[in-house]
Design a protein around this motif. Structure first.
Motif, mmCIF file in Angstrom:
data_model
loop_
_atom_site.group_PDB
_atom_site.id
_atom_site.type_symbol
_atom_site.label_atom_id
_atom_site.label_comp_id
_atom_site.label_asym_id
_atom_site.label_seq_id
_atom_site.Cartn_x
_atom_site.Cartn_y
_atom_site.Cartn_z
ATOM 1 N N UNK A 90 0.853 -1.181 0.000
ATOM 2 C CA UNK A 90 0.000 0.000 0.000
ATOM 3 C C UNK A 90 0.892 1.235 0.000
ATOM 4 N N UNK A 91 0.252 2.407 0.027
ATOM 5 C CA UNK A 91 1.028 3.646 0.087
ATOM 6 C C UNK A 91 1.758 3.785 1.420
ATOM 7 N N UNK A 92 1.363 2.970 2.420
ATOM 8 C CA UNK A 92 2.030 3.036 3.724
ATOM 9 C C UNK A 92 3.181 2.042 3.833
ATOM 10 N N UNK A 93 3.437 1.270 2.797
ATOM 11 C CA UNK A 93 4.495 0.260 2.856
ATOM 12 C C UNK A 93 5.865 0.934 2.873
ATOM 13 N N UNK A 94 6.602 0.725 3.952
ATOM 14 C CA UNK A 94 7.953 1.275 4.068
ATOM 15 C C UNK A 94 9.006 0.278 3.617
ATOM 16 N N UNK A 95 8.727 -1.021 3.817
ATOM 17 C CA UNK A 95 9.729 -2.034 3.500
ATOM 18 C C UNK A 95 9.061 -3.371 3.257
ATOM 19 N N UNK A 96 9.779 -4.223 2.526
ATOM 20 C CA UNK A 96 9.399 -5.609 2.316
ATOM 21 C C UNK A 96 10.581 -6.469 2.729
ATOM 22 N N UNK A 97 10.329 -7.479 3.553
ATOM 23 C CA UNK A 97 11.390 -8.375 4.011
ATOM 24 C C UNK A 97 11.337 -9.663 3.210
ATOM 25 N N UNK A 98 12.479 -10.029 2.649
ATOM 26 C CA UNK A 98 12.601 -11.294 1.922
ATOM 27 C C UNK A 98 13.733 -12.095 2.548
ATOM 28 N N UNK A 99 13.425 -13.326 2.939
ATOM 29 C CA UNK A 99 14.402 -14.186 3.617
ATOM 30 C C UNK A 99 14.498 -15.510 2.861
ATOM 31 N N UNK A 100 15.586 -15.674 2.118
ATOM 32 C CA UNK A 100 15.792 -16.910 1.353
ATOM 33 C C UNK A 100 17.269 -17.296 1.440
ATOM 34 N N UNK A 132 17.265 -10.563 3.715
ATOM 35 C CA UNK A 132 17.943 -11.276 4.799
ATOM 36 C C UNK A 132 18.562 -12.546 4.210
ATOM 37 N N UNK A 133 19.878 -12.515 4.034
ATOM 38 C CA UNK A 133 20.574 -13.590 3.335
ATOM 39 C C UNK A 133 21.517 -14.370 4.250
ATOM 40 N N UNK A 134 21.162 -14.452 5.526
ATOM 41 C CA UNK A 134 22.044 -15.051 6.518
ATOM 42 C C UNK A 134 22.313 -16.530 6.236
ATOM 43 N N UNK A 135 21.413 -17.204 5.512
ATOM 44 C CA UNK A 135 21.602 -18.631 5.221
ATOM 45 C C UNK A 135 22.076 -18.878 3.784
ATOM 46 N N UNK A 136 22.608 -17.870 3.115
ATOM 47 C CA UNK A 136 22.886 -17.983 1.685
ATOM 48 C C UNK A 136 23.908 -19.075 1.346
ATOM 49 N N UNK A 137 24.772 -19.432 2.278
ATOM 50 C CA UNK A 137 25.760 -20.483 2.002
ATOM 51 C C UNK A 137 25.233 -21.881 2.287
ATOM 52 N N UNK A 164 20.984 -5.295 2.381
ATOM 53 C CA UNK A 164 21.268 -6.726 2.463
ATOM 54 C C UNK A 164 21.832 -7.049 3.836
ATOM 55 N N UNK A 165 21.234 -8.038 4.493
ATOM 56 C CA UNK A 165 21.666 -8.462 5.822
ATOM 57 C C UNK A 165 22.409 -9.791 5.717
ATOM 58 N N UNK A 166 23.504 -9.896 6.447
ATOM 59 C CA UNK A 166 24.256 -11.148 6.451
ATOM 60 C C UNK A 166 25.165 -11.165 7.676
ATOM 61 N N UNK A 167 25.978 -12.205 7.785
ATOM 62 C CA UNK A 167 26.872 -12.328 8.929
ATOM 63 C C UNK A 167 27.576 -13.663 8.913
ATOM 64 N N UNK A 168 28.248 -13.967 10.005
ATOM 65 C CA UNK A 168 29.059 -15.176 10.081
ATOM 66 C C UNK A 168 28.449 -16.273 10.940
#
Length: 336
Positions: A90-100, A132-137, A164-168
Protein backbone atom coordinates in the motif's frame (compact mmCIF):
# COMPACT_ATOMS: atom_id res chain seq x y z
CA UNK A 1 36.63 -5.55 8.44
CA UNK A 2 34.23 -3.35 6.49
CA UNK A 3 36.57 -3.53 3.51
CA UNK A 4 36.52 -7.33 3.75
CA UNK A 5 32.72 -7.38 3.93
CA UNK A 6 32.40 -5.01 0.98
CA UNK A 7 34.82 -7.15 -1.03
CA UNK A 8 32.80 -10.27 -0.34
CA UNK A 9 29.52 -8.56 -1.21
CA UNK A 10 30.95 -7.28 -4.50
CA UNK A 11 32.63 -10.51 -5.59
CA UNK A 12 30.21 -13.10 -4.20
CA UNK A 13 26.88 -11.26 -4.24
CA UNK A 14 27.37 -8.87 -7.15
CA UNK A 15 26.43 -5.81 -5.09
CA UNK A 16 28.12 -2.56 -6.05
CA UNK A 17 29.30 -1.24 -2.69
CA UNK A 18 32.32 -0.08 -0.75
CA UNK A 19 33.30 -0.03 2.91
CA UNK A 20 31.33 3.14 3.63
CA UNK A 21 28.12 1.27 2.74
CA UNK A 22 28.75 -1.43 5.36
CA UNK A 23 27.55 -1.32 8.97
CA UNK A 24 29.04 -4.08 11.14
CA UNK A 25 26.64 -5.04 13.90
CA UNK A 26 26.40 -7.29 16.95
CA UNK A 27 24.99 -10.14 14.89
CA UNK A 28 22.71 -9.88 11.84
CA UNK A 29 19.78 -9.72 14.28
CA UNK A 30 20.90 -6.32 15.47
CA UNK A 31 21.36 -5.24 11.86
CA UNK A 32 17.70 -6.08 11.21
CA UNK A 33 16.64 -4.20 14.34
CA UNK A 34 18.62 -1.09 13.34
CA UNK A 35 17.20 -1.17 9.82
CA UNK A 36 13.65 -1.13 11.17
CA UNK A 37 14.45 1.68 13.58
CA UNK A 38 15.84 3.78 10.73
CA UNK A 39 13.27 2.96 8.03
CA UNK A 40 9.95 2.71 9.88
CA UNK A 41 7.88 5.60 11.20
CA UNK A 42 4.80 5.11 13.40
CA UNK A 43 1.96 3.73 11.31
CA UNK A 44 4.19 2.51 8.50
CA UNK A 45 3.69 -1.00 7.18
CA UNK A 46 6.35 -3.65 6.64
CA UNK A 47 5.45 -6.69 4.55
CA UNK A 48 6.93 -10.07 5.45
CA UNK A 49 6.30 -13.32 3.63
CA UNK A 50 5.02 -15.76 6.24
CA UNK A 51 5.90 -18.17 7.73
CA UNK A 52 8.69 -15.79 8.75
CA UNK A 53 11.36 -15.50 11.42
CA UNK A 54 9.55 -14.64 14.63
CA UNK A 55 11.72 -11.59 15.44
CA UNK A 56 10.62 -9.55 12.43
CA UNK A 57 7.24 -8.67 13.96
CA UNK A 58 8.50 -7.26 17.29
CA UNK A 59 11.28 -5.40 15.49
CA UNK A 60 8.71 -3.67 13.28
CA UNK A 61 6.37 -3.01 16.19
CA UNK A 62 9.14 -1.57 18.37
CA UNK A 63 9.70 0.98 15.60
CA UNK A 64 5.99 1.86 15.69
CA UNK A 65 5.15 0.00 12.51
CA UNK A 66 2.67 -2.69 11.53
CA UNK A 67 3.76 -6.03 10.13
CA UNK A 68 1.64 -7.16 7.19
CA UNK A 69 1.70 -10.88 6.49
CA UNK A 70 1.95 -12.07 2.91
CA UNK A 71 0.89 -15.62 3.67
CA UNK A 72 2.40 -18.50 1.69
CA UNK A 73 1.44 -21.85 3.15
CA UNK A 74 2.54 -25.41 2.61
CA UNK A 75 0.19 -25.85 -0.35
CA UNK A 76 1.97 -22.87 -1.97
CA UNK A 77 5.35 -24.46 -1.34
CA UNK A 78 5.87 -21.75 1.31
CA UNK A 79 6.55 -19.34 -1.57
CA UNK A 80 4.85 -16.05 -2.32
CA UNK A 81 4.08 -15.05 -5.89
CA UNK A 82 4.53 -11.57 -7.37
CA UNK A 83 0.74 -11.26 -7.44
CA UNK A 84 0.28 -12.16 -3.76
CA UNK A 85 3.09 -9.83 -2.73
CA UNK A 86 1.77 -6.93 -4.78
CA UNK A 87 -1.65 -7.33 -3.16
CA UNK A 88 -0.04 -6.62 0.25
CA UNK A 89 1.64 -3.35 -0.73
CA UNK A 90 0.00 0.00 0.00
CA UNK A 91 1.03 3.65 0.09
CA UNK A 92 2.03 3.04 3.72
CA UNK A 93 4.49 0.26 2.86
CA UNK A 94 7.95 1.27 4.07
CA UNK A 95 9.73 -2.03 3.50
CA UNK A 96 9.40 -5.61 2.32
CA UNK A 97 11.39 -8.37 4.01
CA UNK A 98 12.60 -11.29 1.92
CA UNK A 99 14.40 -14.19 3.62
CA UNK A 100 15.79 -16.91 1.35
CA UNK A 101 16.65 -19.55 2.46
CA UNK A 102 13.86 -19.12 4.96
CA UNK A 103 13.75 -19.56 8.70
CA UNK A 104 11.52 -21.41 9.67
CA UNK A 105 10.49 -23.29 6.50
CA UNK A 106 13.88 -24.23 5.04
CA UNK A 107 12.57 -23.24 1.59
CA UNK A 108 14.84 -21.49 -0.91
CA UNK A 109 13.62 -19.36 -3.80
CA UNK A 110 15.22 -19.72 -7.21
CA UNK A 111 17.05 -16.64 -8.58
CA UNK A 112 14.21 -16.04 -11.04
CA UNK A 113 11.66 -16.18 -8.23
CA UNK A 114 13.65 -13.72 -6.11
CA UNK A 115 14.02 -11.37 -9.08
CA UNK A 116 10.28 -11.49 -9.79
CA UNK A 117 9.43 -10.59 -6.19
CA UNK A 118 12.08 -7.88 -6.16
CA UNK A 119 10.56 -6.27 -9.25
CA UNK A 120 7.27 -5.91 -7.38
CA UNK A 121 9.13 -3.83 -4.80
CA UNK A 122 10.92 -1.90 -7.54
CA UNK A 123 7.54 -0.88 -8.98
CA UNK A 124 6.48 0.61 -5.63
CA UNK A 125 7.46 4.29 -5.44
CA UNK A 126 9.28 4.21 -2.10
CA UNK A 127 9.42 0.75 -0.45
CA UNK A 128 12.82 -0.62 0.55
CA UNK A 129 13.66 -4.29 0.08
CA UNK A 130 15.30 -5.84 3.14
CA UNK A 131 17.02 -8.99 1.90
CA UNK A 132 17.94 -11.28 4.80
CA UNK A 133 20.57 -13.59 3.33
CA UNK A 134 22.04 -15.05 6.52
CA UNK A 135 21.60 -18.63 5.22
CA UNK A 136 22.89 -17.98 1.68
CA UNK A 137 25.76 -20.48 2.00
CA UNK A 138 23.42 -23.26 3.13
CA UNK A 139 21.46 -24.03 -0.05
CA UNK A 140 20.86 -27.55 -1.34
CA UNK A 141 20.35 -28.05 -5.08
CA UNK A 142 20.57 -31.74 -4.22
CA UNK A 143 17.06 -31.30 -2.80
CA UNK A 144 15.74 -28.64 -5.21
CA UNK A 145 17.79 -28.19 -8.41
CA UNK A 146 16.37 -24.68 -8.90
CA UNK A 147 17.60 -23.47 -5.50
CA UNK A 148 20.55 -21.09 -5.71
CA UNK A 149 21.80 -17.94 -3.99
CA UNK A 150 20.83 -14.60 -5.47
CA UNK A 151 21.08 -11.10 -4.04
CA UNK A 152 18.39 -8.69 -5.26
CA UNK A 153 20.73 -5.87 -4.28
CA UNK A 154 22.69 -6.77 -7.42
CA UNK A 155 19.74 -5.77 -9.63
CA UNK A 156 20.13 -2.30 -11.15
CA UNK A 157 16.41 -1.64 -10.67
CA UNK A 158 16.77 -2.02 -6.89
CA UNK A 159 20.41 -1.24 -6.17
CA UNK A 160 19.50 2.03 -4.43
CA UNK A 161 16.57 0.59 -2.46
CA UNK A 162 17.93 -2.69 -1.11
CA UNK A 163 19.60 -3.32 2.22
CA UNK A 164 21.27 -6.73 2.46
CA UNK A 165 21.67 -8.46 5.82
CA UNK A 166 24.26 -11.15 6.45
CA UNK A 167 26.87 -12.33 8.93
CA UNK A 168 29.06 -15.18 10.08
CA UNK A 169 26.73 -16.96 12.49
CA UNK A 170 25.39 -19.52 10.01
CA UNK A 171 27.91 -19.72 7.16
CA UNK A 172 30.90 -20.05 9.47
CA UNK A 173 29.18 -21.49 12.57
CA UNK A 174 30.18 -18.40 14.61
CA UNK A 175 26.83 -17.79 16.29
CA UNK A 176 28.21 -16.83 19.69
CA UNK A 177 30.67 -14.34 18.21
CA UNK A 178 27.75 -12.03 17.25
CA UNK A 179 29.22 -10.65 14.00
CA UNK A 180 26.76 -9.45 11.39
CA UNK A 181 26.37 -6.63 8.92
CA UNK A 182 24.07 -4.60 6.74
CA UNK A 183 25.04 -3.33 3.29
CA UNK A 184 23.05 -0.31 2.11
CA UNK A 185 24.70 1.52 -0.78
CA UNK A 186 21.66 3.50 -1.97
CA UNK A 187 21.11 7.27 -1.87
CA UNK A 188 24.74 8.04 -1.06
CA UNK A 189 24.65 5.70 1.92
CA UNK A 190 21.90 7.55 3.78
CA UNK A 191 20.63 4.38 5.52
CA UNK A 192 24.12 3.16 6.43
CA UNK A 193 24.88 6.57 7.93
CA UNK A 194 21.64 6.59 9.92
CA UNK A 195 22.36 3.09 11.26
CA UNK A 196 25.87 4.16 12.24
CA UNK A 197 24.52 7.13 14.20
CA UNK A 198 21.97 4.92 15.95
CA UNK A 199 24.52 2.23 16.76
CA UNK A 200 26.92 4.82 18.18
CA UNK A 201 24.38 5.35 20.99
CA UNK A 202 23.75 1.64 21.56
CA UNK A 203 26.56 -0.90 21.20
CA UNK A 204 29.14 1.26 19.38
CA UNK A 205 30.14 -1.91 17.53
CA UNK A 206 31.62 -5.36 17.97
CA UNK A 207 34.72 -5.79 20.16
CA UNK A 208 37.81 -4.70 18.26
CA UNK A 209 39.72 -7.87 19.13
CA UNK A 210 37.14 -9.91 17.19
CA UNK A 211 37.70 -7.98 13.98
CA UNK A 212 40.87 -9.75 12.77
CA UNK A 213 39.17 -13.12 13.31
CA UNK A 214 36.15 -11.91 11.34
CA UNK A 215 38.37 -10.82 8.45
CA UNK A 216 40.04 -14.24 8.46
CA UNK A 217 36.64 -15.96 8.53
CA UNK A 218 35.46 -13.97 5.50
CA UNK A 219 38.69 -14.82 3.70
CA UNK A 220 38.27 -18.55 4.43
CA UNK A 221 34.51 -18.60 3.89
CA UNK A 222 34.57 -19.77 0.23
CA UNK A 223 36.32 -22.99 1.30
CA UNK A 224 35.06 -23.63 4.83
CA UNK A 225 31.38 -22.93 4.20
CA UNK A 226 31.37 -25.27 1.20
CA UNK A 227 32.42 -28.17 3.41
CA UNK A 228 29.71 -27.38 5.93
CA UNK A 229 27.12 -27.01 3.18
CA UNK A 230 27.85 -30.53 1.94
CA UNK A 231 27.25 -31.96 5.41
CA UNK A 232 24.01 -30.05 5.87
CA UNK A 233 22.75 -31.08 2.42
CA UNK A 234 22.99 -34.71 3.49
CA UNK A 235 21.23 -33.92 6.77
CA UNK A 236 18.46 -32.12 4.87
CA UNK A 237 17.87 -35.21 2.79
CA UNK A 238 17.94 -37.42 5.87
CA UNK A 239 15.45 -35.35 7.86
CA UNK A 240 13.11 -35.07 4.87
CA UNK A 241 13.18 -38.84 4.40
CA UNK A 242 12.52 -39.54 8.06
CA UNK A 243 9.74 -36.97 8.44
CA UNK A 244 7.99 -38.24 5.31
CA UNK A 245 7.63 -41.56 7.12
CA UNK A 246 5.37 -40.03 9.78
CA UNK A 247 1.83 -40.62 8.54
CA UNK A 248 0.23 -37.65 10.29
CA UNK A 249 2.82 -35.15 9.02
CA UNK A 250 2.95 -33.19 5.78
CA UNK A 251 6.37 -31.80 4.94
CA UNK A 252 8.25 -29.97 2.18
CA UNK A 253 11.89 -31.13 1.95
CA UNK A 254 14.15 -28.28 3.12
CA UNK A 255 16.27 -26.83 0.32
CA UNK A 256 18.19 -24.42 2.55
CA UNK A 257 19.08 -23.40 6.11
CA UNK A 258 18.77 -26.17 8.71
CA UNK A 259 15.08 -26.38 9.46
CA UNK A 260 12.10 -28.50 8.47
CA UNK A 261 8.59 -27.21 9.04
CA UNK A 262 6.04 -30.02 8.95
CA UNK A 263 2.29 -29.52 9.18
CA UNK A 264 1.00 -31.45 12.21
CA UNK A 265 -2.68 -30.54 12.02
CA UNK A 266 -3.66 -34.21 11.62
CA UNK A 267 -2.58 -34.62 15.27
CA UNK A 268 -5.01 -32.02 16.58
CA UNK A 269 -7.90 -33.41 18.58
CA UNK A 270 -5.89 -36.44 19.68
CA UNK A 271 -4.50 -37.36 23.10
CA UNK A 272 -0.97 -38.46 23.94
CA UNK A 273 -0.10 -41.64 25.80
CA UNK A 274 0.61 -39.40 28.79
CA UNK A 275 -2.93 -38.06 28.72
CA UNK A 276 -2.19 -34.66 27.20
CA UNK A 277 -4.71 -33.22 24.76
CA UNK A 278 -3.16 -32.00 21.49
CA UNK A 279 -5.13 -29.02 20.20
CA UNK A 280 -2.38 -26.71 18.91
CA UNK A 281 1.24 -26.65 17.85
CA UNK A 282 2.07 -25.33 21.31
CA UNK A 283 0.41 -28.21 23.13
CA UNK A 284 2.06 -30.65 20.69
CA UNK A 285 5.51 -29.21 21.41
CA UNK A 286 4.97 -29.13 25.17
CA UNK A 287 3.71 -32.71 25.34
CA UNK A 288 6.52 -33.98 23.09
CA UNK A 289 9.11 -32.31 25.28
CA UNK A 290 7.61 -33.61 28.52
CA UNK A 291 7.01 -37.17 27.33
CA UNK A 292 9.83 -37.83 24.85
CA UNK A 293 12.41 -35.12 25.71
CA UNK A 294 12.51 -33.82 22.14
CA UNK A 295 12.43 -30.05 21.64
CA UNK A 296 10.68 -28.46 18.67
CA UNK A 297 9.39 -24.91 18.18
CA UNK A 298 5.62 -24.40 17.72
CA UNK A 299 4.71 -22.42 14.63
CA UNK A 300 2.40 -19.90 16.31
CA UNK A 301 4.89 -17.01 16.37
CA UNK A 302 6.00 -17.48 12.75
CA UNK A 303 2.71 -16.09 11.41
CA UNK A 304 -0.97 -16.95 11.30
CA UNK A 305 -0.42 -19.37 8.41
CA UNK A 306 2.11 -21.28 10.55
CA UNK A 307 -0.09 -22.20 13.50
CA UNK A 308 -0.44 -25.84 12.46
CA UNK A 309 3.31 -26.37 12.07
CA UNK A 310 6.38 -27.09 14.18
CA UNK A 311 9.96 -26.16 13.40
CA UNK A 312 12.56 -28.90 13.63
CA UNK A 313 16.26 -28.04 13.57
CA UNK A 314 18.75 -30.45 12.03
CA UNK A 315 21.80 -28.54 13.24
CA UNK A 316 22.95 -31.72 15.00
CA UNK A 317 24.52 -35.07 14.15
CA UNK A 318 22.97 -37.73 11.93
CA UNK A 319 22.60 -39.98 14.98
CA UNK A 320 20.74 -37.25 16.88
CA UNK A 321 18.48 -36.63 13.88
CA UNK A 322 17.63 -40.32 13.63
CA UNK A 323 17.03 -40.62 17.37
CA UNK A 324 14.99 -37.43 17.64
CA UNK A 325 12.76 -38.02 14.62
CA UNK A 326 12.41 -41.66 15.70
CA UNK A 327 11.05 -40.53 19.06
CA UNK A 328 8.66 -38.14 17.33
CA UNK A 329 7.46 -40.89 14.97
CA UNK A 330 6.83 -43.33 17.79
CA UNK A 331 5.08 -40.74 19.94
CA UNK A 332 2.86 -39.49 17.10
CA UNK A 333 1.97 -43.09 16.28
CA UNK A 334 0.70 -43.55 19.85
CA UNK A 335 -1.67 -40.56 19.73
CA UNK A 336 -5.28 -41.60 19.97
Amino acid sequence: LREAVAGRMREHNGIDCDASDVVVTVGAKHAAFEVMQCLVDPGDEVVAITPAWLSYRPMVELAGGVLVECAAGLDDGFKATPESLKACLTERTAAVILNSPCNPTGVTYSPDEVAALAMVVAEHPTAVLVSDEIYEDLIYPEIDPAAAPFSPGSMPELADRTVTLNGLSKSMAMTGWRIGWAVAPGADGVLAKAMTRLQSQMTSGIPTFLMPAAVRAITDQPVESVRMREVFAKRAGLVAELLSGIDRFRVIPPSGAFYAFPDISACFGLTSSGGRRIDSAGSFAEALLEEKEVAVVPGDDFGDIARSHIRISFACSDDQIREGVGRIRDWVGELG
